[in-house]
Write an enzyme that holds these catalytic residues in place. Structure first.
Site, PDB file in Angstrom:
ATOM      1  N   SER A   1       0.802  -1.221   0.000  1.00  0.00           N
ATOM      2  CA  SER A   1       0.000   0.000   0.000  1.00  0.00           C
ATOM      3  C   SER A   1       0.842   1.281   0.000  1.00  0.00           C
ATOM      4  CB  SER A   1      -0.935  -0.057   1.206  1.00  0.00           C
ATOM      5  OG  SER A   1      -1.823   1.008   1.209  1.00  0.00           O
TER       6      SER A   1
ATOM      7  N   ASP B   1      -3.443   6.240  -3.015  1.00  0.00           N
ATOM      8  CA  ASP B   1      -2.252   5.648  -2.392  1.00  0.00           C
ATOM      9  C   ASP B   1      -1.639   4.578  -3.301  1.00  0.00           C
ATOM     10  OD1 ASP B   1      -4.051   3.597  -2.012  1.00  0.00           O
ATOM     11  OD2 ASP B   1      -3.310   3.073  -0.025  1.00  0.00           O
TER      12      ASP B   1
ATOM     13  N   ASP C   1      -1.616   1.428  -3.650  1.00  0.00           N
ATOM     14  CA  ASP C   1      -2.368   0.321  -4.258  1.00  0.00           C
ATOM     15  C   ASP C   1      -3.794   0.742  -4.612  1.00  0.00           C
ATOM     16  OD1 ASP C   1      -3.182   0.484  -1.626  1.00  0.00           O
ATOM     17  OD2 ASP C   1      -3.451  -1.669  -1.369  1.00  0.00           O
TER      18      ASP C   1
ATOM     19  N   ASP D   1      -6.415   2.031  -3.017  1.00  0.00           N
ATOM     20  CA  ASP D   1      -7.653   1.789  -2.272  1.00  0.00           C
ATOM     21  C   ASP D   1      -8.022   2.967  -1.368  1.00  0.00           C
ATOM     22  OD1 ASP D   1      -5.723   1.394  -0.371  1.00  0.00           O
ATOM     23  OD2 ASP D   1      -6.389  -0.602   0.248  1.00  0.00           O
TER      24      ASP D   1
ATOM     25  N   ASN E   1      -8.578   8.617   6.558  1.00  0.00           N
ATOM     26  CA  ASN E   1      -7.455   8.516   5.623  1.00  0.00           C
ATOM     27  C   ASN E   1      -7.896   8.235   4.180  1.00  0.00           C
ATOM     28  OD1 ASN E   1      -8.027   5.742   5.445  1.00  0.00           O
ATOM     29  ND2 ASN E   1      -6.503   5.203   6.991  1.00  0.00           N
TER      30      ASN E   1
ATOM     31  N   ARG F   1      -2.952   5.188  20.368  1.00  0.00           N
ATOM     32  CA  ARG F   1      -3.163   3.750  20.117  1.00  0.00           C
ATOM     33  C   ARG F   1      -1.932   3.175  19.409  1.00  0.00           C
ATOM     34  NH1 ARG F   1      -4.107   3.517  14.675  1.00  0.00           N
ATOM     35  NH2 ARG F   1      -4.426   1.264  14.659  1.00  0.00           N
ATOM     36  N   PRO F   2      -1.639   1.901  19.688  1.00  0.00           N
ATOM     37  CA  PRO F   2      -0.509   1.300  18.978  1.00  0.00           C
ATOM     38  C   PRO F   2      -0.886   1.083  17.524  1.00  0.00           C
ATOM     39  CG  PRO F   2      -1.622  -0.353  20.335  1.00  0.00           C
ATOM     40  CD  PRO F   2      -2.313   0.939  20.597  1.00  0.00           C
TER      41      PRO F   2
ATOM     42  N   GLY G   1      -1.191  -0.678  13.963  1.00  0.00           N
ATOM     43  CA  GLY G   1      -1.285  -2.072  13.543  1.00  0.00           C
ATOM     44  C   GLY G   1      -0.359  -2.371  12.375  1.00  0.00           C
ATOM     45  N   THR G   2       0.278  -1.337  11.819  1.00  0.00           N
ATOM     46  CA  THR G   2       1.102  -1.553  10.628  1.00  0.00           C
ATOM     47  C   THR G   2       2.558  -1.128  10.811  1.00  0.00           C
ATOM     48  OG1 THR G   2       0.556   0.627   9.783  1.00  0.00           O
ATOM     49  CG2 THR G   2      -0.866  -1.170   9.072  1.00  0.00           C
TER      50      THR G   2
HETATM   51  C1  16G Z   1      -4.241  -0.495   7.271  1.00  0.00           C
HETATM   52  C2  16G Z   1      -5.724  -0.599   7.077  1.00  0.00           C
HETATM   53  C3  16G Z   1      -6.367   0.756   7.149  1.00  0.00           C
HETATM   54  C4  16G Z   1      -6.029   1.426   8.459  1.00  0.00           C
HETATM   55  C5  16G Z   1      -4.539   1.431   8.660  1.00  0.00           C
HETATM   56  C6  16G Z   1      -4.223   1.856  10.068  1.00  0.00           C
HETATM   57  C7  16G Z   1      -6.888  -2.177   5.686  1.00  0.00           C
HETATM   58  C8  16G Z   1      -7.060  -2.719   4.310  1.00  0.00           C
HETATM   59  N1  16G Z   1      -6.019  -1.188   5.796  1.00  0.00           N
HETATM   60  O1  16G Z   1      -3.642   0.215   6.233  1.00  0.00           O
HETATM   61  O2  16G Z   1      -7.740   0.598   7.053  1.00  0.00           O
HETATM   62  O3  16G Z   1      -6.493   2.737   8.493  1.00  0.00           O
HETATM   63  O4  16G Z   1      -4.016   0.113   8.500  1.00  0.00           O
HETATM   64  O5  16G Z   1      -2.869   1.784  10.264  1.00  0.00           O
HETATM   65  O6  16G Z   1      -7.501  -2.620   6.629  1.00  0.00           O
HETATM   66  P1  16G Z   1      -2.256   1.916  11.692  1.00  0.00           P
HETATM   67  O7  16G Z   1      -2.801   0.785  12.532  1.00  0.00           O
HETATM   68  O8  16G Z   1      -0.788   1.855  11.450  1.00  0.00           O
HETATM   69  O9  16G Z   1      -2.697   3.242  12.218  1.00  0.00           O
HETATM   70 ZN    ZN Z   2      -3.774   1.122   0.304  1.00  0.00          ZN
END
Ligand code: 16G
Ligand code: ZN
Length: 530
Positions: free
Chosen positions: A65, A276, A278, A280, A372, A498-499, A501-502
Site C-alpha cells: 500500500s 495511495d 495500491d 484503495d 485517511n 493507540r498502537p 497495527g502496521t
Molecule cells: C491499514 C488498514 C487501514 C487502516 C490502517 C491503520 C486495511 C485494508 N487497511 O492500512 O484501514 O487505516 O491500517 O494503520 O484494513 P495503523 O494501525 O498503522 O494506524
Molecule cells: Zn492502500
C-alpha cells in the site's frame, strides 16, 4: 492425511531464513520485502487450504500500500471480497513463523482442525502492485499454490480493489460483474457516463481534475480507465510511476503531512486528488488564492455521499435505513454534522477496514470511510432488489423515476467489495457535477476542527492497549486519566493514543477548536506516552 503425502511441500527455495517473528496485521503481512519470500510461499499454501474450506476462489494480493518501495506485503481475500476471517489471521501468523522442520506438521494440523477436504478443487486469484520485489514474491506464492495443486489465476499488476472485484465476480459467476479488468472498467464507467450524460461541466463544476497516483499501480489503472472515461472527464495525472513510489506523494503523505504532494503543479481552486500506492484510498485537496492548502479527506467524502443518498432516498420516496461508520480518527466536525444536521446514525469502530465493513453490513445502506480516505458504500441485497423492482413501477413520478434510476447507476459505480480510490473518485465527481459545485462549495458543508497526528517511537508499542474503538487506553494504568486531564483544558479538545497495527510505533491524534492550541495539546499528550 499422512505426513508423507505432504513431504513435497518442503521447498528449499523458500526455506525460512528470517529469525524475527512476523504478524498478520490489520492489512495482512507487511514488512521489508527481502524477508517475505518464505511467507509468500506459505500464504500460497494457506490460500489453497482456505479455498478448499470455502469451496470458492480466494484472493491473494501482493502489496504494501502506502509503505516505502522497499517494503512489501501480502493479504488474503475471502470469497465475498472481504478481508480474511480473524481466526485465519492467527493461523496465517502461526504458519508464517514456524520453522521449516515444523511446516508439514503445521499444514497437517490446519487440514485436520479446519476439516479441509483435500479433494476439493482450489483456485487462488492473484494480483500485485508495481514494487520491484513483487515478481519474486509472486513466484513464491505460485510455488506454494501449486505445491498443494491449487489453480492459479494471475491477473498481473492490478490495484487492490480490482483484485477484490475479481474475486467476487469469479465467485458469483459474473453476478457482480464480468471477472476481468475490462469488466471492471466497463461497469464503473458505464454507470458514471449514464448519470453524467456527456455533460462535462455544470454550474461551478468543471470536469477537470489533477490526480496524484503516488507513483504506484493506480497510475496504470488510471491510464487504462481514461480510455473508458474519455470525453466525460479530464484527468491530468502526476506521479504517474516514473518517480519513487509513495515518496512525498500519495494519499497517506498528503493526509498525514497536511501538505500537497511535491511534484503536482497547483493552480488555485483546482480539484486535486491523491490516491495511495495500491489505489484503495483517496483524498481531495486544493490550494486557495492565498496558496493555503485545504484537505478534503475521507470524512468529507463520507458526508458528501451520505447527504446525497439522503436526498436520493427522499426524492425516490424509498425508505431505507442509512448508517455511517467512522473510526476515532474522524474529525469531530464531521461526526457532529452527520448526527445533528443530516441526522444519520453514526457508529465508531476500531481502525482497519474489516471493522468498518462488518458494521456497515448491519445497515440497509452502510456508508463507511476512514479519515485517511479508505471507504465505500454497502447495499443489502434486498435493497438492491427493491430498487430494481421499483424502477419498473409505472406509477412513478418523473422525480421518483430519476432518483431511482440514479440509485441504480450509483450502485454499479461503487465497488462494494472494498474501498476503491477510482470508484470513490467517480462517485464524488458525480455528486459535485450534479450539484454544480466546485470544491469550495463542498468544503462549506461543515467546518473541520484543527487536527494533527504524531508518531511516537517506544520500546514496546503493545504496552498500550485500548478499548472503546481505540479511543481510550486500558493500559498502562492511569494513562487515560492523564490524557483526560490534558484534553479537558482545551475547547472541543479530543485526543487518543493507540498502537499502530502496521508500524512499530504509537500513534497520537488530537483535535481542538483553536489551531493555536493544537501543538501544545498533542505534544502534551504525546509526552505521556514516552
Ligand atoms: C491499514 C488498514 C487501514 C487502516 C490502517 C491503520 C486495511 C485494508 N487497511 O492500512 O484501514 O487505516 O491500517 O494503520 O484494513 P495503523 O494501525 O498503522 O494506524
Ligand atoms: Zn492502500
Amino acid at each position: 492425511m499422512e505426513s508423507s503425502q505432504l513431504e513435497h511441500i518442503l521447498n528449499t527455495n523458500y526455506s525460512k531464513k528470517y529469525k524475527g517473528s512476523i504478524q498478520y496485521g490489520t492489512a495482512g503481512f507487511r514488512t521489508k520485502a527481502d524477508v517475505l519470500e518464505h511467507v509468500l510461499y506459505r500464504m500460497g499454501l494457506l490460500a489453497v487450504l482456505r479455498s478448499k474450506v470455502k469451496n470458492a476462489a480466494i484472493g491473494l494480493m501482493i502489496t504494501a500500500s502506502h509503505n516505502i518501495g522497499s517494503d512489501n506485503g501480502v493479504k488474503l481475500v475471502d470469497p465475498a471480497g472481504e478481508m480474511l476471517e480473524a481466526t485465519w489471521e492467527l493461523i496465517a501468523t502461526n504458519l508464517a513463523n514456524v520453522e521449516d522442520s515444523n511446516l508439514i506438521f503445521t499444514i497437517k494440523q490446519i487440514i485436520e482442525e479446519q476439516n479441509v477436504d483435500m479433494s476439493t478443487e482450489a483456485t487462488v486469484i492473484i494480483g500485485r502492485d508495481t514494487r520491484e520485489s513483487s515478481p519474486t514474491l509472486l513466484n513464491a506464492a505460485i510455488a506454494g499454490i501449486q505445491a498443494l495443486h491449487g489453480i492459479v489465476k494471475d491477473f498481473g499488476i492490478v490495484t487492490t480493489p480490482q483484485l477484490h472485484y475479481l474475486v467476487v465476480c469469479t465467485n458469483t459467476n459474473g453476478g457482480y460483474g464480468e471477472p476481468t479488468l475490462n469488466g471492471y472498467y466497463t461497469k464503473l464507467s458505464k454507470a458514471f457516463k449514464c448519470i453524467r450524460k456527456n455533460k462535462i461541466n455544470n454550474g461551478l463544476y468543471v470536469g477537470v481534475l489533477s490526480l496524484d497516483a503516488a507513483n504506484g499501480v493506480g497510475a496504470i489503472a488510471t491510464k487504462e480507465f481514461n480510455d473508458y472515461l474519455a470525453e466525460t472527464i479530464t484527468i491530468n495525472m502526476y506521479n504517474d510511476g516514473l518517480g519513487e513510489l509513495n515518496h512525498m506523494c500519495g494519499a497517506d503523505y498528503v493526509k498525514v503531512q497536511q501538505m500537497p504532494p511535491a511534484t503536482v503543479p497547483l493552480k488555485p481552486k483546482v480539484r486535486c486528488v491523491s490516491i495511495d500506492g495500491d489505489a484503495d484510498r483517496i483524498i481531495y485537496f486544493y490550494l486557495d488564492e492565498n496558496d493555503k492548502f485545504h484537505l478534503l479527506d475521507g470524512d468529507r467524502i463520507a458526508t458528501l455521499v451520505a447527504a446525497y443518498f439522503k436526498e436520493l432516498l427522499r426524492e425516490s420516496r424509498l425508505s431505507f435505513q442509512l448508517g455511517l461508520i467512522q473510526t476515532a480518527y474522524a474529525n469531530g466536525g464531521s461526526t457532529n454534522y452527520i448526527s445533528n444536521v443530516l441526522q444519520i446514525p453514526v457508529v465508531c469502530t476500531s481502525t482497519g477496514v474489516k471493522h468498518l465493513h462488518s458494521k456497515a453490513l448491519e445497515f440497509d445502506i452502510g456508508i463507511y470511510f476512514e479519515a485517511n480516505g479508505h471507504g465505500t458504500v454497502l447495499f443489502k441485497e434486498t435493497v438492491i432488489q427493491t430498487i430494481k423492482n421499483t424502477i419498473k413501477d409505472p406509477e412513478l413520478s418523473m422525480i421518483e423515476k430519476t432518483a431511482v434510476s440514479k440509485l441504480l447507476n450509483i450502485i454499479d459505480m461503487i465497488n462494494q467489495t472494498v474501498g476503491d480510490a477510482l470508484s470513490d473518485m467517480l462517485l464524488v465527481e458525480t455528486i459535485l457535477h450534479e450539484k454544480g459545485w466546485d470544491i469550495t462549495n463542498w468544503e462549506k458543508m461543515y467546518k473541520d476542527l484543527p487536527n494533527k497526528q504524531l508518531k511516537v517511537q517506544v520500546s514496546d508499542k503493545n504496552v498500550i492497549t485500548t478499548t472503546n474503538a481505540g479511543r481510550q487506553c486500558v493500559t498502562p494504568k492511569g494513562l487515560q486519566e492523564e490524557i483526560d486531564k490534558v484534553v479537558s483544558k482545551y475547547e472541543k479538545g479530543r485526543s487518543f493514543v493507540r498502537p499502530s497495527g502496521t508500524e512499530d510505533i504509537v500513534r497520537v491524534y488530537a483535535e481542538c477548536e483553536n489551531s493555536s492550541d493544537l501543538n501544545e495539546l498533542i505534544v502534551n499528550v504525546a509526552s505521556l506516552v514516552y
